[in-house]
Design a protein around this motif. Structure first.
Motif, PDB file in Angstrom:
ATOM      1  N   ILE A 141      51.393  64.845  15.507  1.00 10.21           N
ATOM      2  CA  ILE A 141      50.540  65.990  15.814  1.00 10.21           C
ATOM      3  C   ILE A 141      50.204  65.954  17.296  1.00 10.21           C
ATOM      4  CG2 ILE A 141      48.194  66.909  15.492  1.00 10.21           C
ATOM      5  CD1 ILE A 141      48.310  65.961  12.607  1.00 10.21           C
ATOM      6  N   ILE A 142      50.388  67.070  17.979  1.00 16.15           N
ATOM      7  CA  ILE A 142      49.962  67.150  19.382  1.00 16.15           C
ATOM      8  C   ILE A 142      48.870  68.208  19.456  1.00 16.15           C
ATOM      9  CG2 ILE A 142      50.669  67.670  21.754  1.00 16.15           C
ATOM     10  CD1 ILE A 142      53.290  66.345  21.145  1.00 16.15           C
ATOM     11  N   ASP A 143      47.664  67.752  19.788  1.00 15.67           N
ATOM     12  CA  ASP A 143      46.483  68.604  19.647  1.00 15.67           C
ATOM     13  C   ASP A 143      45.816  68.789  21.009  1.00 15.67           C
ATOM     14  OD1 ASP A 143      44.644  70.083  18.262  1.00 15.67           O
ATOM     15  OD2 ASP A 143      43.816  68.424  17.086  1.00 15.67           O
ATOM     16  N   ASP A 144      45.147  69.917  21.175  1.00 17.77           N
ATOM     17  CA  ASP A 144      44.360  70.141  22.390  1.00 17.77           C
ATOM     18  C   ASP A 144      43.004  70.658  21.947  1.00 17.77           C
ATOM     19  OD1 ASP A 144      43.042  71.217  24.582  1.00 17.77           O
ATOM     20  OD2 ASP A 144      44.871  71.919  25.537  1.00 17.77           O
ATOM     21  N   GLY A 145      42.054  69.751  21.848  1.00 21.18           N
ATOM     22  CA  GLY A 145      40.707  70.166  21.479  1.00 21.18           C
ATOM     23  C   GLY A 145      40.287  69.733  20.088  1.00 21.18           C
ATOM     24  N   GLY A 146      41.230  69.337  19.246  1.00 24.05           N
ATOM     25  CA  GLY A 146      40.877  68.743  17.965  1.00 24.05           C
ATOM     26  C   GLY A 146      40.902  69.681  16.770  1.00 24.05           C
ATOM     27  N   ASP A 147      41.235  70.950  16.972  1.00 28.28           N
ATOM     28  CA  ASP A 147      41.229  71.874  15.830  1.00 28.28           C
ATOM     29  C   ASP A 147      42.293  71.508  14.798  1.00 28.28           C
ATOM     30  OD1 ASP A 147      39.182  73.262  16.989  1.00 28.28           O
ATOM     31  OD2 ASP A 147      40.362  75.020  17.563  1.00 28.28           O
ATOM     32  N   GLU A 168      46.003  63.547  21.780  1.00 29.47           N
ATOM     33  CA  GLU A 168      44.966  64.548  22.089  1.00 29.47           C
ATOM     34  C   GLU A 168      44.933  64.796  23.600  1.00 29.47           C
ATOM     35  OE1 GLU A 168      42.755  66.807  20.613  1.00 29.47           O
ATOM     36  OE2 GLU A 168      42.337  67.195  22.721  1.00 29.47           O
ATOM     37  N   GLU A 169      44.962  66.073  23.951  1.00 27.72           N
ATOM     38  CA  GLU A 169      45.107  66.477  25.357  1.00 27.72           C
ATOM     39  C   GLU A 169      43.809  66.480  26.158  1.00 27.72           C
ATOM     40  OE1 GLU A 169      47.738  67.330  27.120  1.00 27.72           O
ATOM     41  OE2 GLU A 169      47.052  68.674  28.694  1.00 27.72           O
ATOM     42  N   GLY A 173      38.314  67.151  22.808  1.00 31.72           N
ATOM     43  CA  GLY A 173      39.056  66.684  21.636  1.00 31.72           C
ATOM     44  C   GLY A 173      38.841  65.189  21.433  1.00 31.72           C
ATOM     45  N   ILE A 174      38.802  64.442  22.538  1.00 32.34           N
ATOM     46  CA  ILE A 174      38.612  62.985  22.425  1.00 32.34           C
ATOM     47  C   ILE A 174      37.200  62.674  21.943  1.00 32.34           C
ATOM     48  CG2 ILE A 174      38.466  60.846  23.786  1.00 32.34           C
ATOM     49  CD1 ILE A 174      40.996  61.724  25.216  1.00 32.34           C
ATOM     50  N   LEU A 175      36.217  63.449  22.406  1.00 29.15           N
ATOM     51  CA  LEU A 175      34.839  63.242  21.905  1.00 29.15           C
ATOM     52  C   LEU A 175      34.800  63.419  20.390  1.00 29.15           C
ATOM     53  CD1 LEU A 175      32.383  65.125  24.317  1.00 29.15           C
ATOM     54  CD2 LEU A 175      32.350  62.705  23.686  1.00 29.15           C
ATOM     55  N   ARG A 176      35.506  64.456  19.900  1.00 26.25           N
ATOM     56  CA  ARG A 176      35.527  64.701  18.452  1.00 26.25           C
ATOM     57  C   ARG A 176      36.213  63.535  17.729  1.00 26.25           C
ATOM     58  NH1 ARG A 176      37.667  70.863  17.761  1.00 26.25           N
ATOM     59  NH2 ARG A 176      36.678  70.861  15.721  1.00 26.25           N
ATOM     60  N   LEU A 177      37.300  63.035  18.325  1.00 24.27           N
ATOM     61  CA  LEU A 177      38.015  61.903  17.708  1.00 24.27           C
ATOM     62  C   LEU A 177      37.155  60.653  17.680  1.00 24.27           C
ATOM     63  CD1 LEU A 177      41.609  62.200  19.236  1.00 24.27           C
ATOM     64  CD2 LEU A 177      40.911  62.722  16.884  1.00 24.27           C
ATOM     65  N   ARG A 178      36.390  60.437  18.757  1.00 29.14           N
ATOM     66  CA  ARG A 178      35.537  59.241  18.808  1.00 29.14           C
ATOM     67  C   ARG A 178      34.523  59.266  17.661  1.00 29.14           C
ATOM     68  NH1 ARG A 178      36.939  56.278  22.927  1.00 29.14           N
ATOM     69  NH2 ARG A 178      37.529  57.208  24.911  1.00 29.14           N
ATOM     70  N   GLY A 290      31.448  70.938  28.635  1.00 26.86           N
ATOM     71  CA  GLY A 290      31.807  70.505  27.283  1.00 26.86           C
ATOM     72  C   GLY A 290      30.587  70.487  26.373  1.00 26.86           C
ATOM     73  N   CYS A 291      29.443  70.977  26.864  1.00 28.64           N
ATOM     74  CA  CYS A 291      28.182  70.952  26.109  1.00 28.64           C
ATOM     75  C   CYS A 291      27.900  72.356  25.551  1.00 28.64           C
ATOM     76  CB  CYS A 291      27.079  70.489  27.068  1.00 28.64           C
ATOM     77  SG  CYS A 291      25.518  70.094  26.282  1.00 28.64           S
ATOM     78  N   ASP A 292      26.791  72.471  24.852  1.00 33.45           N
ATOM     79  CA  ASP A 292      26.394  73.722  24.205  1.00 33.45           C
ATOM     80  C   ASP A 292      25.200  74.318  24.972  1.00 33.45           C
ATOM     81  OD1 ASP A 292      26.155  75.634  22.266  1.00 33.45           O
ATOM     82  OD2 ASP A 292      25.191  74.343  20.778  1.00 33.45           O
ATOM     83  N   ASP A 293      25.004  75.629  24.899  1.00 32.47           N
ATOM     84  CA  ASP A 293      23.769  76.252  25.400  1.00 32.47           C
ATOM     85  C   ASP A 293      23.422  75.881  26.846  1.00 32.47           C
ATOM     86  OD1 ASP A 293      23.245  77.543  23.093  1.00 32.47           O
ATOM     87  OD2 ASP A 293      21.754  76.124  22.332  1.00 32.47           O
ATOM     88  N   VAL A 294      24.370  75.996  27.728  1.00 33.39           N
ATOM     89  CA  VAL A 294      24.116  75.612  29.123  1.00 33.39           C
ATOM     90  C   VAL A 294      23.443  76.768  29.869  1.00 33.39           C
ATOM     91  CG1 VAL A 294      25.215  74.811  31.259  1.00 33.39           C
ATOM     92  CG2 VAL A 294      26.056  74.012  29.038  1.00 33.39           C
ATOM     93  N   ILE A 295      23.879  77.990  29.591  1.00 34.67           N
ATOM     94  CA  ILE A 295      23.215  79.168  30.161  1.00 34.67           C
ATOM     95  C   ILE A 295      22.759  80.042  28.993  1.00 34.67           C
ATOM     96  CG2 ILE A 295      23.483  81.211  31.625  1.00 34.67           C
ATOM     97  CD1 ILE A 295      25.515  79.714  33.273  1.00 34.67           C
ATOM     98  N   THR A 296      21.448  80.197  28.869  1.00 36.55           N
ATOM     99  CA  THR A 296      20.891  80.858  27.685  1.00 36.55           C
ATOM    100  C   THR A 296      19.880  81.940  28.089  1.00 36.55           C
ATOM    101  OG1 THR A 296      19.144  79.223  27.588  1.00 36.55           O
ATOM    102  CG2 THR A 296      21.101  78.741  26.281  1.00 36.55           C
TER     103      THR A 296
END
Ligand code: NAD
Ligand code: SAH
Length: 436
Positions: A141-147, A168-169, A173-178, A290-296
């Protein structure tokens, strides 16, 4: 072969009409322009040229099915062709609904790869395409982002035993794998391509640095010089985006959560402050955390009328576009790839490419010479998995670093392609540095 246009006759070998290809793409007739795009990158990716030649002889992927989910763009198409030259039965899809280029998908399909990718796919269509490359039972499997890995682990558990491993590219994706690995939920080895030096040093920094500005400039056609640009995140990508903004003449503000990175940004000559402080100052905002809710909402409330926003981080949640969609009193297309949101207080904000990766949704992503290195690491990591099949399972830790030899081989090959030689340690120097 009579249907091949004359100017593509030299590439007749790429058109195996007799193969039983089962692609799902927008329009097979779009292939000529897609083929030209692939030919262009092929001429600028010497490392992949070399691997294609090697793999054609050694066939490291003979008998293996490789399923890939990476931006369906010309450089990715060439990576698929290199793996196919190595004997892989290839199944390819995109990793973002907006980065798929339908003409490239058509050319790739015509070259014998099974392609499932549609530009502007709905979330359902996007998932359908991921399913199509998994239901065939991949070995690699060659993945980019973990989907792809995520779907494999949720819907295709019965096919897991056939998977040798994957690559994983990207950072997210690596954060999700960790997280999966820590919970002991990763059943096959995954190679951390992004963590290889020849990947993130160059792809994340110089690739994102250039391609983000290419995307923004194509989308807006406005001057950068003199503008105040706010870059959220000073990691590998943020450093590149900030550096190139400065080069274009912008006044650059950086926001961070990591004190060390913040100091680095200060010493690199940038202003550092919180997003709340930066929000009223910025003309153009780029999130790459790579975070959530940076500009809200709290930031939109104090931003200037006319501010332009975009994202280059993994998911489309860094800029809260959902809030703008919900709260705007009026929305309208402002230009191709730009949507205007007029708020209750009368201010209008412009969002590029729906807050999705601006460099790939409003441009062609990283330059060919950069993806040449990233994809050489991908191809050599996939070969590593194929070569070590059966040896890597059941060791608890399923995360595999790209071996240093691969990193160094890619660096040496890149230097050689540029005609650059470097010094070698003499025996005396080696002893001086490292002892016996
Ligand atoms: P990184 O870990 O090197 O950097 C991320 C930085 O953002 C870190 O310094 C972190 O402290 C900072 N950060 C996190 N949350 C923050 C917040 N709320 N506000 C401000 N700063 C914050 O990662 P990277 O390699 O630079 O990748 C960043 C993102 O970009 C990831 O999602 C990655 O997958 C993606 N990426 C995109 C491209 C592209 O082509 N657009 C290329 C490579 C990586
Ligand atoms: N699925 C995520 C993908 C993160 S994109 C999303 O779209 O939301 C980040 C990765 O895209 C980077 O690691 C980089 O290697 C890759 N990339 C950048 N330009 C590319 C290109 N031209 N072709 C293929 N991949 C590219």
């Amino acid at each position: 072969m009579s249907s091949i246009p004359k100017y593509l006759a030299n590439f007749a070998s790429l058109f195996p009409e007799e193969k039983n290809i089962m692609s799902e793409i927008r329009n097979k007739d779009l292939y000529p322009s897609g083929q030209l795009k692939i030919d262009w990158v092929r001429a600028h990716m010497p490392l992949l040229n070399g691997l294609e030649a090697d793999f054609s002889k050694t066939k490291p992927f003979k008998g293996l099915k490789v399923s890939l989910s990476v931006h369906m763009e010309a450089k990715t198409a060439y990576l698929c062709q290199v793996l196919a030259a190595g004997g892989a039965e290839m199944y390819a899809t995109g990793c973002n609904p907006l980065s798929t280029q339908d003409d490239v998908a058509a050319a790739l399909d015509r070259s014998g790869v099974n392609v499932f990718a549609l530009h502007g796919a709905t979330p359902q269509e996007y998932e359908h395409c991921l399913r199509k490359v998994l239901e065939i039972g991949p070995n690699i499997i060659i993945d980019d982002g973990g989907d792809l890995v995520n779907l494999m682990l949720t819907e295709f558990r019965d096919l897991i035993s056939g998977v040798i491993g994957g690559c994983e590219e990207t950072t997210t994706g690596i954060l999700r794998l960790r997280r999966l690995n820590a919970a002991k939920e990763l059943p096959f080895p995954m190679m951390l391509v992004n963590d290889a030096q020849c990947k993130h040093f160059f792809d994340n920094r110089y690739g994102t640095g250039q391609s983000v500005w290419n995307g923004i400039n194509r989308a807006t056609n406005l001057i950068v010089a003199g503008k105040t640009v706010v870059v959220a995140g000073y990691g590998w990508c943020g450093k590149g985006v900030s550096m190139r903004a400065k080069g274009l003449g912008a006044k650059v503000i950086v926001t961070e959560i990591d004190p060390v990175k913040a100091i680095e940004a200060v010493m690199d000559g940038f202003q550092v402050m919180t997003m709340k402080e930066a929000a009223p100052k910025g003309d153009l905002f780029v999130t790459v955390t790579g975070c959530d809710d940076v500009i809200t909402a709290e930031h939109f409330a104090i931003m200037k009328d006319g501010a332009i926003l975009c994202n280059a981080g993994h998911f489309d949640c860094e800029v809260d576009v959902a809030y703008l969609e919900k709260s705007a009193v009026k929305t309208s297309p402002a230009r191709e790839n730009i949507k205007a949101y007029t708020m209750e207080d009368g201010k209008t904000f412009y969002v590029i490419a729906e807050g999705r990766l601006v460099n790939l949704a409003a441009g062609d992503g990283h330059p060919a010479e950069i993806m040449d290195m990233s994809f050489a690491i991908q191809a050599l990591s996939a070969k590593y998995l194929a070569d070590h099949r059966g040896q890597e399972r059941g060791k608890g830790d399923m995360l595999l670093n790209v071996p240093e030899e691969i990193d160094r081989a890619v660096a040496f090959r890149k230097l050689a392609a540029w005609g650059i030689s470097i010094d070698k340690l003499t025996e005396k120097q080696r002893l001086y540095l490292y002892g016996e």
